[in-house]
Design an enzyme around this catalytic site. Structure first.
Site, short mmCIF file in Angstrom:
data_model
loop_
_atom_site.label_atom_id
_atom_site.label_comp_id
_atom_site.label_asym_id
_atom_site.label_seq_id
_atom_site.Cartn_x
_atom_site.Cartn_y
_atom_site.Cartn_z
N ASN A 9 0.88 -1.17 0.00
CA ASN A 9 0.00 0.00 0.00
C ASN A 9 0.91 1.22 0.00
O ASN A 9 1.50 1.56 1.02
CB ASN A 9 -0.90 -0.03 1.25
CG ASN A 9 -1.71 1.25 1.39
OD1 ASN A 9 -1.74 2.09 0.49
ND2 ASN A 9 -2.37 1.40 2.54
N LYS A 11 0.20 4.30 -0.29
CA LYS A 11 -0.40 5.52 0.28
C LYS A 11 -0.17 6.70 -0.67
O LYS A 11 -0.18 6.50 -1.89
CB LYS A 11 0.14 5.76 1.69
CG LYS A 11 -0.02 4.48 2.55
CD LYS A 11 0.18 4.67 4.02
CE LYS A 11 -0.04 3.33 4.72
NZ LYS A 11 0.11 3.41 6.16
N HIS A 96 -9.33 1.51 5.31
CA HIS A 96 -8.03 1.75 5.95
C HIS A 96 -8.19 2.73 7.11
O HIS A 96 -8.98 3.67 7.03
CB HIS A 96 -7.03 2.29 4.94
CG HIS A 96 -5.63 2.22 5.44
ND1 HIS A 96 -5.12 3.15 6.32
CD2 HIS A 96 -4.64 1.32 5.24
CE1 HIS A 96 -3.89 2.82 6.63
NE2 HIS A 96 -3.56 1.72 5.98
N GLU A 98 -6.47 5.11 8.05
CA GLU A 98 -6.23 6.52 7.70
C GLU A 98 -7.49 7.14 7.06
O GLU A 98 -7.78 8.31 7.26
CB GLU A 98 -5.02 6.62 6.77
CG GLU A 98 -3.73 6.38 7.54
CD GLU A 98 -2.61 5.74 6.74
OE1 GLU A 98 -2.66 5.73 5.50
OE2 GLU A 98 -1.67 5.22 7.38
N GLU A 168 -5.12 -4.69 10.70
CA GLU A 168 -4.10 -3.66 10.88
C GLU A 168 -4.34 -2.93 12.20
O GLU A 168 -5.14 -1.99 12.26
CB GLU A 168 -4.17 -2.65 9.73
CG GLU A 168 -3.94 -3.25 8.36
CD GLU A 168 -3.36 -2.24 7.37
OE1 GLU A 168 -2.35 -2.58 6.76
OE2 GLU A 168 -3.91 -1.13 7.23
N GLY A 174 2.76 2.50 10.64
CA GLY A 174 3.70 3.60 10.45
C GLY A 174 4.48 3.98 11.70
O GLY A 174 5.14 5.02 11.72
N SER A 213 3.75 -1.94 10.28
CA SER A 213 5.20 -2.02 10.49
C SER A 213 5.78 -3.39 10.13
O SER A 213 6.72 -3.85 10.77
CB SER A 213 5.56 -1.63 11.93
OG SER A 213 5.17 -0.28 12.17
P1 13P Z 1 3.27 0.55 7.56
O1 13P Z 1 3.76 -0.77 6.97
O2 13P Z 1 4.04 1.72 7.04
O3 13P Z 1 3.18 0.46 9.03
O4 13P Z 1 1.77 0.75 7.01
C1 13P Z 1 0.87 -0.30 7.13
C2 13P Z 1 -0.37 0.05 6.39
O5 13P Z 1 -1.06 1.00 6.74
C3 13P Z 1 -0.71 -0.76 5.22
O6 13P Z 1 -1.99 -0.48 4.77
#
Ligand code: 13P
Length: 257
Positions: A9, A11, A96, A98, A168, A174, A213
């Site tokens: 992903n 982003k 997600h 976010e 997640e 992140g 992560s």
């Molecule tokens: P990270 O791997 O950067 O923690 O992000 C995970 C994520 O949000 C995948 O959708």
């Protein structure tokens, strides 16, 4: 046999030039390999068509990070599933954290998107997960149950295997702090049991990803968990060498299973 989906992903990263460089590097690392796992990249909307074209003959699938559930209309700034399908996109990430926390998306909206994606014969990746407060208050499984019940409303046994679930934990996204192997075992076992109790044995085929992560260092420990069928990878998927290492880890696990 264990199934595995390794998904990046991206982003809000990579313009179409950067995206091309990234996927060409990834493809280069997969040449002459017969893959047991499925590989997916999810670039931003503006790079999707380019990436689909670059990867036309590559063993790498392409997904979007969002969609609208209506096929067309007065929805300024939105992209329909039909538009994504038209350019060869196969997967769509929905729910997600976010999008939930920054853009206020709720489970009802996510359920509408999920049903529309299935109706359009694309594959939804439904993200769920608890916040740190919810975990500390012992509410993790209440939250997961609530999100699944709402997001999967009116999904039947005949459709459940079309959905990929991504667990997640919000606090792991992140932050560089992945959930521990024990936490992942517990959550993924719970998810499998919940899905089987609701949909029957067909739910054994549902792909359940871990995200948060995930990187080259912890990939072996995470991906070897019985009910983990791959990863939804943010930061580490932008580093093609690291993404290729994670793919290799998945391949080795599948070869030895
Ligand atoms: P990270 O791997 O950067 O923690 O992000 C995970 C994520 O949000 C995948 O959708």
């Amino acid at each position: 046999m264990k199934k595995m989906l390794i998904a990046g992903n991206w982003k809000m990263n990579c313009n179409s030039f950067e995206a091309t460089v990234l996927v060409e590097y990834i493809w280069g690392g997969l040449l002459e390999k017969i893959l047991k796992s499925e590989i997916l990249v999810c670039p931003p909307f503006t790079s999707l068509e380019t990436v689909v074209k670059v990867l036309e003959k590559a063993p790498v699938h392409v997904g979007a990070q969002n969609c609208h559930y209506e096929p067309k209309g007065a929805f300024t700034g939105e992209i329909s599933i039909q538009m994504l399908s038209h350019i060869g996109v196969e997967y769509v990430i929905i729910g997600h954290s976010e999008r939930r926390s920054i853009f206020g998306e709720d489970d009802e909206l996510i359920n509408n998107k999920l049903k529309a994606i299935i109706n359009a014969d694309l594959k939804p990746i439904l993200c769920i997960g608890e916040t740190l407060n919810e975990r500390n208050e012992g509410k993790t499984f209440d939250i997961l149950k609530f999100q699944l019940e709402k997001c999967l409303e009116s999904v039947t046994e005949s459709d459940i295997y079309k959905i990929t679930i991504a667990y997640e934990p919000v606090w792991a996204i992140g932050t560089g702090i992945s959930a521990t192997r024990e936490q992942i075992v517990e959550a993924h076992d719970w998810l499998r049991t919940y899905l089987i109790s609701k949909y029957g044995s067909v739910a054994n085929d549902v792909i359940i990803l871990y995200g948060g992560s995930l990187n080259a260092k912890n990939a072996e420990s995470v991906l070897s968990v019985k009910n983990v069928n791959g990863g939804l990878i943010g930061g580490a998927s932008l580093n093609p060498e690291e993404f290729l290492i994670i793919i290799n880890v998945a391949e080795n696990i599948l070869s030895n299973s």
